[in-house]
Design a protein around this motif. Structure first.
Motif, mmCIF file in Angstrom:
data_model
loop_
_atom_site.group_PDB
_atom_site.id
_atom_site.type_symbol
_atom_site.label_atom_id
_atom_site.label_comp_id
_atom_site.label_asym_id
_atom_site.label_seq_id
_atom_site.Cartn_x
_atom_site.Cartn_y
_atom_site.Cartn_z
ATOM 1 N N UNK A 61 42.530 33.565 26.981
ATOM 2 C CA UNK A 61 42.010 32.246 27.351
ATOM 3 C C UNK A 61 40.924 31.804 26.361
ATOM 4 N N UNK A 62 40.021 32.725 26.005
ATOM 5 C CA UNK A 62 38.977 32.402 25.016
ATOM 6 C C UNK A 62 39.618 31.981 23.687
ATOM 7 N N UNK A 63 40.608 32.734 23.234
ATOM 8 C CA UNK A 63 41.261 32.433 21.960
ATOM 9 C C UNK A 63 41.932 31.064 22.000
ATOM 10 N N UNK A 64 42.572 30.757 23.141
ATOM 11 C CA UNK A 64 43.219 29.442 23.282
ATOM 12 C C UNK A 64 42.201 28.311 23.198
ATOM 13 N N UNK A 65 41.063 28.488 23.844
ATOM 14 C CA UNK A 65 40.021 27.454 23.809
ATOM 15 C C UNK A 65 39.474 27.278 22.396
ATOM 16 N N UNK A 66 39.305 28.391 21.677
ATOM 17 C CA UNK A 66 38.718 28.324 20.335
ATOM 18 C C UNK A 66 39.669 27.692 19.319
ATOM 19 N N UNK A 67 40.933 27.610 19.673
ATOM 20 C CA UNK A 67 41.900 26.963 18.780
ATOM 21 C C UNK A 67 42.035 25.467 19.062
ATOM 22 N N UNK A 68 41.255 24.968 20.008
ATOM 23 C CA UNK A 68 41.412 23.567 20.431
ATOM 24 C C UNK A 68 40.776 22.574 19.473
ATOM 25 N N UNK A 69 39.832 23.040 18.653
ATOM 26 C CA UNK A 69 39.141 22.112 17.752
ATOM 27 C C UNK A 69 40.119 21.521 16.750
ATOM 28 N N UNK A 70 40.016 20.220 16.520
ATOM 29 C CA UNK A 70 40.884 19.561 15.553
ATOM 30 C C UNK A 70 40.564 20.065 14.148
ATOM 31 N N UNK A 71 41.590 20.275 13.307
ATOM 32 C CA UNK A 71 41.354 20.783 11.947
ATOM 33 C C UNK A 71 40.369 19.884 11.188
ATOM 34 N N UNK A 72 39.449 20.514 10.483
ATOM 35 C CA UNK A 72 38.481 19.765 9.688
ATOM 36 C C UNK A 72 37.237 19.350 10.436
#
Length: 723
Positions: A338-349
Motif C-alpha cells: 500500500x505504501x509503495x502504491x501511494x508513493x507511485x501516485x505522484x505525477x512524473x516531473x
C-alpha cells in the motif's frame, strides 16, 4: 519639433555638400510624413492603453491576455516617445529604381496605410544589413544615418551599381560603420543597429532550432549579435513569444549587464530577462570564488550535479514494514505494498515537496477504500478527518517523504561523508574528504549549480502550506458570502423575488474574488524559457551549463564566446564540449573581422595569446588609429590619465590591474574606471591602461587575462610596469 518648418538634417559646415537638396529633399518629405504618423500613433496608443487599463482584470487566461496587451502597448509607446524621427535607421533603393524603402526600429504606416518604415527584423529589411558588393541583394544604393539629439548629423551612401551614383549618393571615403568605430565610448553600449554588417546580420537572422554557436575573437561584434538576435527571434519566431516562455539573456557579470542594459529597450524589446549565473539563486550574490582549485574542479563536473537525484531519492523510499492505522471506528492494516502504491501516485516531473500532497491524498484514498464498507454511519469525509488526526500515520509519512530544503540537502553532502559516497560513488576516498568542510553551508560559486539542481528537484517546501491557507481563506469567504446571500433572500420582499438568483453557483462564484488571495511573486528567472542566449559562454563549467539546460527544455540556445578568452583553458571543440553537457543539433558560425580593436593594439596582443594557444581564433583588424602602444612606468599613471582627459572631451578610460590599484595612484571618476581583467571582459574603452600585466598570473589564465585586457581598447593602449 514641427517637421514641416525644421529640417531633420543638422549637418556641420564641413559637410555642406551633403546638404544639397537633390540629395536630401526626398528624405525631408519622408521624415515629415513619419513625424505626422508618429504623432497620430502616440495619441492612438495612449488612448488604447488607457482603455485597456480601465478594463476589469478578470481571471485566468483573460487576465493574462490583458496584462500582455498592456505590456505590448506600453513597450511600443515607450519606444515611439523615446526616439521620434530617429526611429529611422536608413533607406535603400532597389536596382529596379523603385521608391526608396526606409528601415526603422519599428514598422510604421501613415493614415492611408502607406508603409513609411519597415521593421528591421522583417525579411523586407534584410538587404539593408546583408547587401555587399559581392552580393548586392537587388540594391542600387544604401544610405545610413547618424542621429545626434534627434537630428541627422551625418549620413553615408553606398553604391552597388554603376548607375546608382548619378545624383543619388553622397560618397565618402569612410562607410558608416568604420566612421562609427572612431566615436568615443560611453558608460553604456552605443546604439549600433544601423551599422550591423552582413556577416553579423546573417547570424542574427539564423533559425532558432537547436544550438547556434557564435565563435569570434575580440572586437568581432559577438555581443552586438547576441543582443540583436534576442530581439529578432522574439519578433520573428512565434514559438519563442512571451506566452511560450520568452528569451533569457545571460551575461558574465553585473558591469557587463549595466553596459548593455540600454540595447534591448532601444530595439523595442523590454520583455527579455537578463541576468548572470549568480542571479539565478539567492545565494549567488554573496558567494565567493572557491579558493581550492581541486575542489572547484570536482564541483565543476556535470556528474556532481547528477548526484542530487540519488540524494533526493533517499528521502522518497516507502516504508517496508506494515502498520496498523487506528481510526475512531476501526483499525486499518496498511501494508508495504500500500505504501509503495501511494508513493507511485505522484505525477512524473513533480518536484519532491510538491508531490507530498499527491502522495498523501493517495494514501488517504487507499485507507478509506480499505475501511469496512458495512458501516453506513461513517462517511468518507468523516474517515478522512479521523485519519488527519492520527499522529502515528502522519509521523511515519513525514519521515518517509519529508519536506526538504535545498540548502540542507547540499549542505549534508559536504558534512556527511557516507551520504556523499552513496550519492557520488565515483569519488575516491581522498576526493570525498576533500569536499567535506567545517561550515557545510559556506556557499561558494562552485556550489551554485548543485543548489540550483536541488531547488529545481525539490520545489518550494512552503507551497503545500501556502495552498492550504489559501483554500481555507477561500472556504471562509464562501461561507461568509453564503450567509450574506441567505440574509438577502430572507429579507427580499420584491414581487419577482430577484434575490433568489443569488443561489446560482455561477453567480456565487463570481461574488468570491479568488485572485484577491495573497500569493507569492513568481521567480522570473526560474523558467522554463523558449530560448536562452549566453554571452562569454566559454567560461561556463559543465555543472553551470546544467543550470541553463534545466531552464530550457527546447534546447534552443544562442551560445556566444571565444575559446581563446577562456580563463581556465578550452582545449576541445565547441561541438565536443556542448555534446558532453547535453546539447545536440549544434551549428557553428564564426566571426573573424575585428571591427573594434585597432591594428596597433592587436599587433601587441596577438603574440600574448599565441604563446599559450597557438590555434587561437585571433581576428583581423580592419582599422588603424595611428596611435602607438605606449610602454611606461606605473609612476606615470597620473600624468598619462590627466593628459588624455585634457585632450579628449568625451570617452571612457579604464585602468586594469590584477587587484586593487594602490591608493593615490589615480582618482576614479565617471570617465576613468578601474577593473580587474575578469570584470573588464565584454566591455570596451577608448583608453586602456594596464598595470603590471605580468602580475595577472602565469599559464593560460594569466595569458588570457592579459589578452582580454589589452583588447578592450578602441583607441589607445598603455602598458605600465613597476620600476
Amino acid at each position: 519639433m514641427n517637421p514641416l518648418a525644421t529640417s531633420a538634417f543638422d549637418l556641420p559646415d564641413h559637410l555642406t555638400p551633403k546638404a544639397d537638396p537633390t540629395l536630401i529633399a526626398g528624405d525631408e518629405q519622408h521624415f515629415a510624413a513619419i513625424a505626422e504618423s508618429l504623432e497620430r500613433s502616440i495619441a492612438d496608443l495612449s488612448d488604447r492603453l488607457a482603455a485597456e487599463r480601465r478594463t476589469r482584470g478578470g481571471t485566468g487566461q483573460g487576465a493574462m491576455d490583458r496584462d500582455l496587451e498592456i505590456h505590448r502597448l506600453t513597450a511600443r509607446l515607450r519606444v515611439l516617445r523615446r526616439f521620434g524621427l530617429d526611429l529611422c535607421l536608413g533607406r535603400m533603393v532597389g536596382a529596379d529604381n523603385a521608391e526608396p524603402v526606409y528601415v526603422g526600429r519599428l514598422g510604421l504606416t501613415d493614415s492611408a496605410g502607406r508603409r513609411l518604415l519597415v521593421d528591421w527584423r522583417t525579411p523586407a529589411a534584410e538587404p539593408f544589413f546583408g547587401a555587399t558588393h559581392a552580393n548586392p541583394m537587388g540594391l542600387a544604393t544604401r544610405r545610413r544615418y547618424r542621429w545626434t539629439r534627434g537630428r541627422i548629423s551625418d549620413y553615408w551612401d553606398e553604391v552597388f551599381t554603376s548607375d546608382g551614383i548619378e545624383g543619388h549618393a553622397a560618397l565618402d571615403d569612410q562607410s558608416a560603420f568604420i566612421a562609427s568605430l572612431g566615436s568615443s565610448r560611453s558608460p553604456r553600449m552605443r546604439d549600433v543597429l544601423s551599422t550591423i554588417q552582413a556577416d553579423q546580420d546573417a547570424i542574427i537572422r539564423a533559425g532558432s532550432r537547436g544550438a547556434l554557436v557564435v565563435d569570434g575573437g575580440p572586437g568581432t561584434g559577438k555581443t552586438v549579435v547576441a543582443l540583436h538576435r534576442s530581439a529578432y527571434l522574439l519578433y520573428s519566431d512565434p514559438r519563442l513569444g512571451h506566452r511560450r516562455g520568452g528569451v533569457l539573456f545571460v551575461g558574465p557579470h553585473q558591469p557587463y549587464l549595466a553596459y548593455v542594459s540600454d540595447v534591448l529597450p532601444s530595439l523595442g524589446e523590454e520583455g527579455v530577462q537578463t541576468c548572470t549565473l549568480r542571479d539565478l539563486l539567492p545565494e549567488g550574490a554573496a558567494a565567493p570564488i572557491e579558493t581550492d582549485p581541486k575542489v572547484a574542479r570536482l564541483k565543476s563536473s556535470a556528474d556532481m550535479v547528477k548526484a542530487i537525484e540519488p540524494a533526493v531519492r533517499l528521502y522518497e523510499e516507502p516504508p517496508t514494514k506494515p502498520m496498523t492505522v487506528e481510526t475512531h471506528w476501526s483499525d486499518i492494516r496498511l501494508s508495504a505494498a500500500d505504501w509503495a502504491e501511494a508513493f507511485e501516485a505522484a505525477e512524473p516531473g513533480t518536484p519532491h515537496n510538491e508531490a507530498r500532497d499527491q502522495i498523501w491524498e493517495e494514501l488517504l484514498t487507499i485507507l478509506v477504500d480499505k475501511h469496512d464498507d458495512d458501516d453506513d454511519d461513517v462517511s468518507a469525509d468523516m474517515l478522512r478527518r479521523s485519519l488527519l488526526q492520527n499522529r502515528a500515520l502522519i509521523t511515519t509519512f513525514n519521515k518517509a517523504w519529508p519536506l526538504l530544503e535545498a540548502t540542507d540537502l547540499v549542505g549534508d553532502l559536504w558534512e556527511v561523508p557516507a551520504y556523499l559516497r552513496m550519492c557520488a560513488p565515483w569519488l575516491s576516498p581522498d576526493e570525498v574528504r576533500m569536499l567535506q568542510r567545517k561550515d557545510p553551508r559556506a556557499w561558494t560559486v562552485s556550489d551554485l549549480p548543485l543548489l540550483d539542481a536541488a531547488r529545481q528537484r525539490l520545489g518550494d517546501p512552503e507551497a503545500s502550506q501556502r495552498r492550504r491557507r489559501q483554500e481555507a481563506a477561500l472556504a471562509a469567504e464562501r461561507e461568509q458570502m453564503a450567509t450574506v446571500v441567505d440574509h438577502l433572500i430572507a429579507t427580499d420582499d420584491s414581487e419577482m423575488q430577484v434575490m433568489s438568483m443569488l443561489r446560482g453557483q455561477d453567480l456565487q462564484n463570481a461574488l468570491v474574488d479568488e485572485t484577491a488571495q495573497p500569493g507569492v511573486d513568481p521567480d522570473l528567472l526560474a523558467g522554463p524559457f523558449a530560448h536562452i542566449v549566453v554571452d562569454e559562454a566559454q567560461e561556463l563549467t559543465d555543472a553551470e551549463w546544467q543550470m541553463l539546460l534545466l531552464r530550457c527544455p527546447s534546447r534552443s540556445f544562442t551560445i556566444v564566446g571565444d575559446r581563446a578568452q577562456a580563463r581556465h583553458g578550452f582545449t576541445e571543440s565547441w561541438q565536443k564540449r556542448l555534446e558532453r553537457i547535453g546539447l545536440d543539433r549544434i551549428n557553428l558560425a564564426s566571426l573573424s573581422v575585428n571591427y573594434r580593436t585597432p591594428e596597433e593594439v592587436m599587433v601587441e596582443a596577438e603574440p600574448v595569446i599565441r604563446a599559450v594557444l597557438p590555434d587561437a581564433n585571433v581576428p583581423t583588424s580592419i582599422r588603424r588609429c595611428d596611435v602607438p602602444v605606449v610602454h611606461a612606468s606605473t609612476s606615470d599613471l597620473g600624468s598619462i590619465l590627466d593628459t588624455w582627459l585634457a585632450a579628449h572631451a568625451d570617452g571612457i578610460a579604464c585602468v586594469i590591474g590584477a587587484g586593487d590599484i594602490k591608493a593615490g595612484m589615480f582618482r576614479a571618476t565617471s570617465r576613468v574606471q578601474s577593473l580587474t581583467p575578469e570584470l573588464a571582459k565584454g566591455l570596451e574603452f577608448d583608453l586602456v591602461v594596464l598595470i603590471d600585466p605580468e602580475a595577472f598570473g602565469t599559464g593560460i589564465e594569466g595569458a588570457v587575462d592579459r589578452y582580454v585586457a589589452m583588447t578592450r581598447a578602441t583607441q589607445q593602449l598603455v602598458i605600465l610596469t613597476s620600476s
